[in-house]
Design an enzyme around this catalytic site. Structure first.
Site, PDB file in Angstrom:
ATOM      1  N   GLY A  22      25.015 -13.251 -21.155  1.00 24.11           N
ATOM      2  CA  GLY A  22      25.124 -12.612 -19.852  1.00 24.11           C
ATOM      3  C   GLY A  22      25.562 -13.609 -18.808  1.00 24.11           C
ATOM      4  N   GLN A  29      26.261 -17.346 -10.453  1.00 25.28           N
ATOM      5  CA  GLN A  29      26.445 -18.521 -11.309  1.00 25.28           C
ATOM      6  C   GLN A  29      27.840 -19.118 -11.206  1.00 25.28           C
ATOM      7  OE1 GLN A  29      24.606 -16.479 -14.963  1.00 25.28           O
ATOM      8  NE2 GLN A  29      24.085 -18.616 -15.277  1.00 25.28           N
ATOM      9  N   CYS A  66      20.050 -20.597 -20.475  1.00 23.27           N
ATOM     10  CA  CYS A  66      20.872 -20.155 -19.346  1.00 23.27           C
ATOM     11  C   CYS A  66      22.047 -21.107 -19.208  1.00 23.27           C
ATOM     12  CB  CYS A  66      20.027 -20.168 -18.075  1.00 23.27           C
ATOM     13  SG  CYS A  66      20.921 -19.639 -16.601  1.00 23.27           S
ATOM     14  N   LEU A  67      23.227 -20.559 -18.944  1.00 23.28           N
ATOM     15  CA  LEU A  67      24.410 -21.401 -18.775  1.00 23.28           C
ATOM     16  C   LEU A  67      24.253 -22.340 -17.583  1.00 23.28           C
ATOM     17  CD1 LEU A  67      27.161 -18.721 -19.446  1.00 23.28           C
ATOM     18  CD2 LEU A  67      26.457 -20.571 -20.986  1.00 23.28           C
ATOM     19  N   HIS A 116      16.596 -11.290 -17.007  1.00 15.76           N
ATOM     20  CA  HIS A 116      17.100 -12.653 -16.782  1.00 15.76           C
ATOM     21  C   HIS A 116      18.302 -12.628 -15.833  1.00 15.76           C
ATOM     22  CE1 HIS A 116      18.264 -16.824 -18.223  1.00 15.76           C
ATOM     23  NE2 HIS A 116      19.344 -16.416 -17.591  1.00 15.76           N
ATOM     24  N   GLU A 117      19.254 -11.744 -16.115  1.00  8.65           N
ATOM     25  CA  GLU A 117      20.479 -11.718 -15.302  1.00  8.65           C
ATOM     26  C   GLU A 117      20.190 -11.243 -13.880  1.00  8.65           C
ATOM     27  OE1 GLU A 117      22.963 -13.282 -16.262  1.00  8.65           O
ATOM     28  OE2 GLU A 117      22.254 -13.485 -18.318  1.00  8.65           O
ATOM     29  N   HIS A 142      18.872 -13.749 -11.386  1.00  6.61           N
ATOM     30  CA  HIS A 142      19.865 -14.616 -10.735  1.00  6.61           C
ATOM     31  C   HIS A 142      20.269 -14.062  -9.363  1.00  6.61           C
ATOM     32  CE1 HIS A 142      20.856 -17.718 -13.674  1.00  6.61           C
ATOM     33  NE2 HIS A 142      20.945 -16.820 -14.642  1.00  6.61           N
TER      34      HIS A 142
HETATM   35 NI    NI Z   1      21.014 -17.362 -16.687  1.00  7.60          NI
END
Ligand code: NI
Length: 177
Positions: free
Chosen positions: A47, A52, A100-101, A142-143, A146
């Site tokens: 995701g 981000q 997470c990226l 999670h997404e 953000h």
């Molecule tokens: Ni993330």
């Protein structure tokens, strides 16, 4: 194809509350989503949230068919979710490992609601409403976090369960989330 630079934890732009999207089905939104898809695919992510890549809008994408990092995980349909609202359907939570990226190389054990309903809009402004559980519910939580400036390490209940993927899972095919 444009793979955008991912902001990493410590960048204050990841801590903002993102703004609602008010205009749908636009060239600007289409271009942004193409970049988000290219970026997520290139980095083999599950995701990605617009903040981000430095875009302070309430837009997330997610989806997984089968992912080598989540061999146990069920598939999640490829989804564009804009202005999402999450409603837990019970108090039940379960813990699961997340990456997470924006937190490359790390994993943490995070409690999430097990069952929830989410609503939002797709890129054309059409309403989306789904009742989900398990891994799908985890990914959405999670997404969407953000969009409120929350990174998963802030949710870890016991910080002993936070560390480098290569140390936590030495036998796994470790990549950044
Ligand atoms: Ni993330």
């Amino acid at each position: 194809m444009t793979v955008r630079n991912i902001l990493r934890m410590g960048d204050a732009r990841l801590l903002r509350r993102a703004e609602e999207v008010t205009s749908f089905d636009s060239a600007e939104l289409r271009d942004l989503l193409n970049d988000m898809r290219d970026t997520m695919r290139a980095l083999d992510g599950v995701g990605l949230a617009a903040p981000q890549i430095g875009i302070n809008r309430r837009i997330v994408i997610f989806g997984v068919e089968s992912n080598p990092r989540y061999p146990e995980a069920e598939a999640v349909p490829a989804t564009v979710l804009i202005n999402p609202v999450i409603t837990p359907l019970s108090d039940a939570t379960e813990e699961g490992w997340e990456g997470c990226l924006s937190v490359p190389g790390m994993r943490g054990l995070v409690p999430r609601f097990t069952h929830l309903r989410y609503r939002g809009r797709d890129e054309f402004g059409a309403l989306i409403g789904r009742t989900v559980s398990g891994f799908h519910a985890r990914v959405v939580q999670h997404e969407c976090d953000h969009l409120d400036g929350i990174l998963y390490p802030m949710r870890i209940a016991d910080m002993r369960n936070f560390g480098f993927s290569s140390e936590l899972f030495p036998d796994a095919d470790v990549r950044d989330e």
